[in-house]
Motif scaffolding. Structure first.
Motif, PDB file in Angstrom:
ATOM      1  N   LYS A 249      -9.045  -6.188 -10.248  1.00 43.67           N
ATOM      2  CA  LYS A 249      -7.833  -6.393 -11.039  1.00 43.67           C
ATOM      3  C   LYS A 249      -6.677  -7.019 -10.263  1.00 43.67           C
ATOM      4  O   LYS A 249      -5.943  -7.842 -10.796  1.00 43.67           O
ATOM      5  CB  LYS A 249      -7.357  -5.060 -11.635  1.00 43.67           C
ATOM      6  N   PHE A 250      -6.485  -6.616  -9.013  1.00 42.34           N
ATOM      7  CA  PHE A 250      -5.300  -7.035  -8.270  1.00 42.34           C
ATOM      8  C   PHE A 250      -5.533  -8.279  -7.407  1.00 42.34           C
ATOM      9  O   PHE A 250      -4.578  -8.993  -7.104  1.00 42.34           O
ATOM     10  CB  PHE A 250      -4.799  -5.898  -7.369  1.00 42.34           C
ATOM     11  N   LEU A 251      -6.750  -8.526  -6.997  1.00 40.64           N
ATOM     12  CA  LEU A 251      -7.043  -9.641  -6.093  1.00 40.64           C
ATOM     13  C   LEU A 251      -6.960 -10.974  -6.830  1.00 40.64           C
ATOM     14  O   LEU A 251      -7.624 -11.170  -7.848  1.00 40.64           O
ATOM     15  CB  LEU A 251      -8.433  -9.463  -5.474  1.00 40.64           C
ATOM     16  N   LYS A 252      -6.135 -11.854  -6.293  1.00 46.00           N
ATOM     17  CA  LYS A 252      -5.943 -13.187  -6.868  1.00 46.00           C
ATOM     18  C   LYS A 252      -6.101 -14.226  -5.759  1.00 46.00           C
ATOM     19  O   LYS A 252      -6.359 -13.895  -4.606  1.00 46.00           O
ATOM     20  CB  LYS A 252      -4.543 -13.312  -7.497  1.00 46.00           C
TER      21      LYS A 252
ATOM     22  N   ALA B 135     -10.726   0.810  -4.320  1.00 47.51           N
ATOM     23  CA  ALA B 135     -11.106  -0.490  -3.751  1.00 47.51           C
ATOM     24  C   ALA B 135     -11.710  -1.393  -4.826  1.00 47.51           C
ATOM     25  O   ALA B 135     -11.406  -2.595  -4.886  1.00 47.51           O
ATOM     26  CB  ALA B 135     -12.093  -0.296  -2.598  1.00 47.51           C
ATOM     27  N   LYS B 136     -12.513  -0.826  -5.694  1.00 51.29           N
ATOM     28  CA  LYS B 136     -13.120  -1.601  -6.778  1.00 51.29           C
ATOM     29  C   LYS B 136     -12.050  -2.139  -7.727  1.00 51.29           C
ATOM     30  O   LYS B 136     -12.088  -3.301  -8.138  1.00 51.29           O
ATOM     31  CB  LYS B 136     -14.120  -0.723  -7.544  1.00 51.29           C
ATOM     32  N   VAL B 137     -11.074  -1.285  -8.072  1.00 48.73           N
ATOM     33  CA  VAL B 137      -9.980  -1.716  -8.954  1.00 48.73           C
ATOM     34  C   VAL B 137      -9.166  -2.817  -8.289  1.00 48.73           C
ATOM     35  O   VAL B 137      -8.812  -3.817  -8.927  1.00 48.73           O
ATOM     36  CB  VAL B 137      -9.078  -0.516  -9.334  1.00 48.73           C
ATOM     37  N   ILE B 138      -8.868  -2.645  -7.009  1.00 50.19           N
ATOM     38  CA  ILE B 138      -8.088  -3.663  -6.295  1.00 50.19           C
ATOM     39  C   ILE B 138      -8.826  -4.996  -6.315  1.00 50.19           C
ATOM     40  O   ILE B 138      -8.237  -6.043  -6.591  1.00 50.19           O
ATOM     41  CB  ILE B 138      -7.774  -3.209  -4.856  1.00 50.19           C
TER      42      ILE B 138
ATOM     43  N   ALA C 282       1.232   0.545  -5.690  1.00 46.56           N
ATOM     44  CA  ALA C 282       1.535   1.883  -5.172  1.00 46.56           C
ATOM     45  C   ALA C 282       0.229   2.678  -5.091  1.00 46.56           C
ATOM     46  O   ALA C 282       0.092   3.580  -4.264  1.00 46.56           O
ATOM     47  CB  ALA C 282       2.543   2.589  -6.066  1.00 46.56           C
ATOM     48  N   GLY C 283      -0.746   2.305  -5.911  1.00 45.77           N
ATOM     49  CA  GLY C 283      -2.054   2.959  -5.905  1.00 45.77           C
ATOM     50  C   GLY C 283      -2.839   2.770  -4.623  1.00 45.77           C
ATOM     51  O   GLY C 283      -3.843   3.437  -4.398  1.00 45.77           O
ATOM     52  N   ALA C 284      -2.389   1.867  -3.754  1.00 44.67           N
ATOM     53  CA  ALA C 284      -3.050   1.680  -2.457  1.00 44.67           C
ATOM     54  C   ALA C 284      -2.526   2.649  -1.399  1.00 44.67           C
ATOM     55  O   ALA C 284      -3.173   2.864  -0.374  1.00 44.67           O
ATOM     56  CB  ALA C 284      -2.871   0.236  -1.976  1.00 44.67           C
ATOM     57  N   TYR C 285      -1.379   3.251  -1.640  1.00 45.82           N
ATOM     58  CA  TYR C 285      -0.780   4.156  -0.653  1.00 45.82           C
ATOM     59  C   TYR C 285      -1.641   5.387  -0.341  1.00 45.82           C
ATOM     60  O   TYR C 285      -1.658   5.842   0.802  1.00 45.82           O
ATOM     61  CB  TYR C 285       0.620   4.585  -1.086  1.00 45.82           C
ATOM     62  N   PRO C 286      -2.351   5.975  -1.302  1.00 46.65           N
ATOM     63  CA  PRO C 286      -3.209   7.103  -0.940  1.00 46.65           C
ATOM     64  C   PRO C 286      -4.300   6.734   0.069  1.00 46.65           C
ATOM     65  O   PRO C 286      -4.746   7.584   0.839  1.00 46.65           O
ATOM     66  CB  PRO C 286      -3.809   7.527  -2.283  1.00 46.65           C
ATOM     67  N   LEU C 287      -4.701   5.458   0.092  1.00 40.24           N
ATOM     68  CA  LEU C 287      -5.647   5.010   1.101  1.00 40.24           C
ATOM     69  C   LEU C 287      -4.918   4.799   2.425  1.00 40.24           C
ATOM     70  O   LEU C 287      -5.379   5.242   3.477  1.00 40.24           O
ATOM     71  CB  LEU C 287      -6.332   3.715   0.662  1.00 40.24           C
ATOM     72  N   TYR C 288      -3.777   4.154   2.376  1.00 41.71           N
ATOM     73  CA  TYR C 288      -2.990   3.876   3.579  1.00 41.71           C
ATOM     74  C   TYR C 288      -2.627   5.166   4.314  1.00 41.71           C
ATOM     75  O   TYR C 288      -2.663   5.227   5.545  1.00 41.71           O
ATOM     76  CB  TYR C 288      -1.730   3.099   3.179  1.00 41.71           C
TER      77      TYR C 288
ATOM     78  N   ILE D 260      -8.396 -10.307   1.405  1.00 46.00           N
ATOM     79  CA  ILE D 260      -6.969 -10.256   1.077  1.00 46.00           C
ATOM     80  C   ILE D 260      -6.155 -10.916   2.184  1.00 46.00           C
ATOM     81  O   ILE D 260      -5.261 -11.734   1.927  1.00 46.00           O
ATOM     82  CB  ILE D 260      -6.507  -8.799   0.867  1.00 46.00           C
ATOM     83  N   LYS D 261      -6.482 -10.580   3.428  1.00 43.57           N
ATOM     84  CA  LYS D 261      -5.759 -11.147   4.575  1.00 43.57           C
ATOM     85  C   LYS D 261      -5.838 -12.667   4.575  1.00 43.57           C
ATOM     86  O   LYS D 261      -4.814 -13.356   4.684  1.00 43.57           O
ATOM     87  CB  LYS D 261      -6.342 -10.592   5.879  1.00 43.57           C
ATOM     88  N   HIS D 262      -7.032 -13.207   4.425  1.00 41.32           N
ATOM     89  CA  HIS D 262      -7.212 -14.659   4.485  1.00 41.32           C
ATOM     90  C   HIS D 262      -6.525 -15.365   3.313  1.00 41.32           C
ATOM     91  O   HIS D 262      -5.914 -16.426   3.497  1.00 41.32           O
ATOM     92  CB  HIS D 262      -8.698 -15.014   4.545  1.00 41.32           C
TER      93      HIS D 262
END
Length: 197
Positions: free
Chosen positions: A139-142, A133-136, A114-120, A186-188
Motif C-alpha cells: 500500500k505505501f511503497l511507490k 511489512a506486507k501492508v507497507i 505512524a504504523g511503522a513506529y512499532p517496528l522501529y 525503499i532506500k534505493h
C-alpha cells in the motif's frame, strides 16, 4: 471553525504542529478537512512507541547506576505501554497499527506511516511485523519511496508526499525484523528520487 470555540481549535492546531505532522489526515475529524482538526482527541501511535523506547532507555540508565527499584519501575511502565499499544492500536483484521481515538474509543481509520513506529521501536511481535511489512509493500511503497499516508487531502503529511524521517523510520524498523530486501527497495527508490531532483 465548524462552530467550535477559537481556543479549542487553536489547541488542536498547536498540538498538530507540535507533533511534527503539520498537517495530516491523522488529526482531522472527517479525515479530509483542516476545519475538523481534533489532534488532542487522538492518542498518537508514534509518540507512544517513542515513549516506550524512552522508558526502556531510562530503565537501562538506572541499571547502570545500580538503582534497581527505579529500573524495575520504568521497565514495568514500558511493558505496560507495549501491551496497551498492542491491545488498542493493533488491528488484527487489517494487519496494521492505527492511532486511537479517545472519544470514539476505537482506532482511527487513517492509514499512515505512524504504523511503522512499532517496528522501529521494537513494540511489534514478529508476526505483527510480518503483516505490517506486507501492508507497507502493498500500500505505501511507490516509485519514490513510501508515502506518508494513503489519504489525499492536500495536507503536506499525506499522500502523495513522502518525508525523509519517515523513510528512515520505516527502513530501520523493517531491518530490525529482518525485512532487509524491502528496506533496500525503499532506500534505493527514495535516494533515486532525491538524486533526480
Amino acid at each position: 471553525l465548524s462552530g467550535r470555540k477559537n481556543s479549542v481549535v487553536y489547541r488542536h492546531l498547536r498540538a498538530g504542529a507540535e507533533s511534527g505532522w503539520d498537517f495530516t489526515s491523522r488529526w482531522l475529524g472527517d479525515g479530509k478537512t483542516l476545519e475538523t482538526i481534533e489532534t488532542t482527541n487522538i492518542v498518537p501511535l508514534d509518540l507512544n512507541c517513542l515513549l516506550y523506547e524512552l522508558e526502556l532507555a531510562i530503565a537501562e540508565a538506572y541499571d547502570k547506576m545500580f538503582q534497581k527499584p527505579f529500573a524495575l519501575f520504568y521497565r514495568s511502565r514500558a511493558k505496560k505501554r507495549r501491551e496497551t499499544i498492542n491491545s488498542y492500536m493493533w488491528d488484527a483484521e487489517q494487519g496494521y497499527y492505527f492511532d486511537w481515538h479517545m472519544d470514539k474509543k476505537e482506532p482511527t481509520a487513517v492509514w499512515s506511516l505512524a504504523g511503522a513506529y512499532p517496528l522501529y521501536c521494537g513494540v511489534a511481535t514478529y508476526e505483527q511485523a510480518q503483516r505490517v511489512a506486507k501492508v507497507i509493500e502493498e500500500k505505501f511503497l511507490k516509485t519514490g519511496g513510501v508515502v506518508t499516508s494513503l489519504h489525499h487531502t492536500g495536507q503536506q503529511w499525506d499522500s502523495p508526499n513522502g518525508w525523509a524521517p519517515l523513510q528512515w523510520i520505516t527502513i530501520v524498523g523493517l531491518r530490525r525484523y529482518d525485512y532487509n530486501d524491502l528496506a533496500d527497495v525503499i532506500k534505493h527508490r527514495w535516494l533515486a528520487t532525491n538524486e533526480a531532483m
